[in-house]
Design an enzyme around this catalytic site. Structure first.
Site, PDB file in Angstrom:
ATOM      1  N   TYR A 133      88.078  50.488  88.066  1.00 32.52           N
ATOM      2  CA  TYR A 133      87.966  51.898  88.415  1.00 32.52           C
ATOM      3  C   TYR A 133      86.795  52.133  89.367  1.00 32.52           C
ATOM      4  O   TYR A 133      85.646  51.815  89.060  1.00 32.52           O
ATOM      5  CB  TYR A 133      87.781  52.752  87.160  1.00 32.52           C
ATOM      6  CG  TYR A 133      88.894  52.642  86.140  1.00 32.52           C
ATOM      7  CD1 TYR A 133      90.165  52.191  86.493  1.00 32.52           C
ATOM      8  CD2 TYR A 133      88.677  52.993  84.812  1.00 32.52           C
ATOM      9  CE1 TYR A 133      91.180  52.093  85.559  1.00 32.52           C
ATOM     10  CE2 TYR A 133      89.689  52.904  83.865  1.00 32.52           C
ATOM     11  CZ  TYR A 133      90.932  52.444  84.246  1.00 32.52           C
ATOM     12  OH  TYR A 133      91.935  52.337  83.319  1.00 32.52           O
ATOM     13  N   GLY A 166     100.091  65.170  83.752  1.00 29.81           N
ATOM     14  CA  GLY A 166      99.955  66.622  83.778  1.00 29.81           C
ATOM     15  C   GLY A 166     101.259  67.380  83.714  1.00 29.81           C
ATOM     16  O   GLY A 166     101.264  68.618  83.616  1.00 29.81           O
TER      17      GLY A 166
END
Length: 302
Positions: A51, A203
């Site tokens: 990341y 989402g």
């Protein structure tokens, strides 16, 4: 916040963890979110050396520097960056894993990792060598336990059979029910926990998710996603929002120890915490959800 035992380890993780990938690189903002998560009772933080090219681990290290005893810290290994080349290459070799862990420890400012996960894996990996690396790291005290992050059933089966993994991290949500047919029963039979990532399906399974349903998701078309979003919104309980229902769905499976939704701001974090305070889904609600959604199948087996 309730805590669940992770597999057969002595790690007890909060029902909701913090998926740190979405924190971003604004250090002050990210650290404040991590501190709020800890204050809210979250103790499981999940990051990876991949990341932000290691920057995420560095930020987490700064955030927990004086609160290490409050944290069950998880990171991942296997994606190797080669200087001078774009992107990452896959490397599950023993030598790389034992080298990479030292870099992660340095970035995280700690001398041990609670859960070290193989970040992927293929059936062609040198699995015995990979497993040996993790076992040696345990013996050396650099990691406490290890697991695998994978959506590949064949790979997961091999690690369940051949290693001492305590967990499998995999995508699991109302929209991605692939683990239900094979993986969850397999893990249940061996006392291994699932760490459920992506519980909000990018989402889509939130109140504003219709705007995110413009593209396909797994075997759902955009039209199907919009229809399902509307149906789930109509089915939601008075005591839960759609997002809370979506977060509870994987969490209510007995083999799931923790869900790790991301949070890029305080509002999202607090919504995640509120979800576990909402009532568990009833058996009738679960059956309704399964009747509306698809029993997805894996298409990737190698």
């Amino acid at each position: 916040m309730n805590k669940n035992r992770l597999g057969q380890s002595d790690l007890y993780v909060s029902e909701v963890g913090l998926g740190c990938m979405s924190l971003g690189t604004d250090e002050a903002k990210a650290i404040s979110i991590v501190h709020e998560a800890l204050d809210q009772g979250i103790n499981f933080l999940d990051t990876a050396d991949l990341y932000d090219e290691g920057r995420n681990e560095e930020i987490i290290g700064k955030a927990i520097r004086h609160r290490r005893e409050e944290v069950i810290l998880s990171t991942k290994v296997g994606n190797r960056r080669i200087p001078g080349q774009e992107g990452w290459s896959w490397d599950a070799s023993k030598s790389y894993i034992k080298s990479a862990v030292k870099d992660s420890l340095r970035r995280l400012q700690t001398d041990y990792i609670d859960l070290y996960q193989l970040h992927g894996g293929t059936i062609d990996d040198p699995m015995d060598e990979t497993i040996e690396a993790f076992e040696e790291l345990k013996q050396e005290g650099l990691i406490r336990y290890y697991g695998i992050s994978s959506i590949r059933p064949n790979v997961i089966r091999e690690y369940v059979k051949r290693s001492n993994i305590v967990s499998v991290m995999s995508q699991y949500s109302i929209l991605d029910r692939r683990p239900e047919e094979e993986i969850l029963p397999l893990l249940a039979g061996h006392g291994i926990s699932l760490i459920a990532r992506g519980p909000l399906a990018g989402g889509i399974l939130s109140e504003n998710g219709r705007s995110k349903a413009e593209k396909k998701y797994l075997d759902y078309s955009s039209d199907e996603l919009l229809q399902l979003h509307d149906q789930l919104s109509q089915q939601k309980s008075d005591s839960r929002t759609l997002a809370q229902t979506a977060l509870r769905y994987p969490l209510d499976h007995p083999s799931v120890a923790v869900i790790i939704p991301g949070a890029s701001n305080m509002e999202q974090l607090k919504n995640n915490v509120t979800a576990v305070k909402s009532p568990p889904l009833t058996s009738e609600e679960i059956e309704t959800i399964r009747g509306l959604s698809k029993a997805n199948r894996y298409t990737l087996h190698l």
